[in-house]
Write an enzyme that holds these catalytic residues in place. Structure first.
Site, short mmCIF file in Angstrom:
data_model
loop_
_atom_site.label_atom_id
_atom_site.label_comp_id
_atom_site.label_asym_id
_atom_site.label_seq_id
_atom_site.Cartn_x
_atom_site.Cartn_y
_atom_site.Cartn_z
N ASP A 165 -7.36 -11.02 -17.46
CA ASP A 165 -7.43 -12.16 -18.38
C ASP A 165 -6.01 -12.50 -18.83
OD1 ASP A 165 -7.79 -14.04 -20.35
OD2 ASP A 165 -9.38 -12.94 -21.40
N HIS B 291 0.82 -1.21 0.00
CA HIS B 291 0.00 0.00 0.00
C HIS B 291 0.87 1.27 0.00
CE1 HIS B 291 -3.65 2.14 0.15
NE2 HIS B 291 -4.28 1.46 1.07
#
Length: 443
Positions: free
Chosen positions: A380, A162
């Site tokens: 994908d 983060h």
């Protein structure tokens, strides 16, 4: 293995390989030190976890998949070179090309066992590191774990620091990696402009690390998943119009309903007829500054606001109005952000939230939304889009995580409350009229 009947099930996971994936090309010497932005400095020293699940019937493809993932990750890290470095301090990343952690694992159950009734405690075991640990994995920017199930299904667990990333950065990175893996010629190039927009400072404010957030840690709190499908969303949005908000967004209406039902549970258990409640909401500021920032800007371009309400029979439309007022007030300040020396727009809500945590007269809820980020489309790798993806939330009560359903017309949520509040929350008929409790993932 029937995981749905054993909520604390321990997966049998066999680690078959641990590697460090370095960039395919060395990082130039002039880029060896990557400066964090002010917003990166203020981000907690935690990891953003994401889990992506894919179906395949090819039981022999694991070795090829692993090679494909490693090779494409190496190429992607050349563009995202700080992700292969090490966090030096709260000012910079040492881009030393030490690489991203990559673990390969075999899981002794079927993917369908995981997706039948997803369990938060089970899902955490598929991540490459324990994100709740104070020390595990610290320093390394990126960790990946490829989990192979008995059926041939794949579960990718990714933990991204983060200190340099928010959900939009994660989406950009996934799209770049997946495009490379699947052979798509379009290369997603990150824009490292955060430090120039909000330069780092020698700030006295301590960032909200795991250590100083330990006061809100609650390992006994309970996390449950609720899904708001498209048809239910339409009915729910029709319930909330008001003079100030004609058309609520999906996030506003779902966050407001969860907030309302959690308040009711807390009020009943707390035994108070009047108690102030607040919802802390994160906001992506890329498209809210003037001029807007590119979506592929890497870093923590995140602000926040706090909406408050008296929890004495709060009405849904009133809570939606409070959330809308909060975001509108934030946007008025955020349009100065790239040029302003005033960082109060970012700091004040964080500091106010920390003060609220110590108040017995205040119930504070924190909501993170990944809605509208094209995560399913981004991920994908050549095997099709994920059949499901999710995240995990910190071990603290009163946490809410939202993301789009795969079809995009609904919202999935993880809600973490105290055991006492969850017992009432999960039976709330107003909530259950619009949300399904942990339905199976269909694919």
């Amino acid at each position: 293995m029937n995981l749905s009947k054993n909520k604390m099930a321990t997966l049998e996971i066999c680690i078959i390989g641990i590697d460090s994936i370095r960039p395919s090309s060395s990082t130039p010497i002039q880029l060896k030190t990557f400066n964090l932005s002010l917003l990166d400095q203020l981000a907690p020293a935690t990891y953003i976890p994401v889990l992506l699940f894919y179906t395949t019937s090819d039981l022999t493809a694991a070795a090829g998949r692993t090679l494909q993932l490693k090779k494409s990750l190496s190429e992607t890290l050349t563009r995202f070179y700080p992700f292969a470095g090490r966090i030096k301090d709260n000012f910079s990343i040492d881009c030393n090309d030490d690489g991203a952690g990559f673990t390969e694992a075999q899981v002794s159950c079927f993917l369908s066992d995981i997706l039948k009734a997803p369990d938060h405690e089970v899902l955490k075991q598929l991540l490459p590191i324990n994100c709740e640990s104070f020390i595990e994995g610290r320093g390394c920017v990126l960790h990946v774990q490829a989990n192979y199930f008995k059926c041939g299904g794949i579960g990718l667990g990714i933990c991204l620091s983060h200190k340099i990333a928010d959900a939009a950065t994660l989406s950009t990175f996934l799209r770049s990696w997946a495009n490379t893996a699947s052979g798509i010629s379009e290369k997603v190039c990150p824009i490292f402009n955060a430090a120039s927009m909000t330069p780092p400072r020698d700030i006295s404010m301590t960032p909200p690390t795991l250590e100083n957030l330990n006061k809100i840690r609650d390992d006994k709190s309970v996390t449950k998943r609720y899904v708001f499908n498209g048809s239910k969303m339409t009915a729910l949005k029709a319930k909330a119009p008001s003079l100030s908000v004609k058309q609520a967004t999906k996030v506003e209406i779902v966050a407001a309903l969860i907030w309302k039902c959690a308040m009711k549970a807390s009020r009943t258990n707390f035994g108070s007829s009047s108690r102030l409640s607040a919802l802390y909401q994160n906001v992506n500021i890329r498209n809210r500054t003037v001029p807007p920032l590119p979506n592929d800007s890497v870093g923590n371009f995140v602000g926040s606001f706090i909406a408050t309400a008296e929890d004495t029979e709060a009405e849904l439309h009133g809570l939606v109005s409070e959330l809308r007022k909060g975001i509108e007030e934030f946007c008025k300040k955020a349009n100065r952000l790239p040029l302003s020396e005033d960082i109060s727009v970012i700091c004040e809500p964080q500091m106010e939230a920390m003060r609220m945590l110590t108040s017995d007269d205040m119930a504070l809820y924190a909501c993170t939304s990944w809605c509208r980020f094209p995560l399913y489309e981004a991920a994908d790798f050549g095997w099709g889009k994920p059949v499901w993806m999710s995240s995990c939330i910190p071990p603290a009560k009163n946490m809410v995580f939202l993301m789009d359903t795969k079809g995009g017309d609904g919202i999935e949520s993880w809600v973490r409350l105290s055991q006492e509040d969850m017992k009432l929350f999960e039976c709330d008929q107003e909530l259950l009229a619009y949300a399904s409790l942990n339905p199976s993932i269909t694919y």
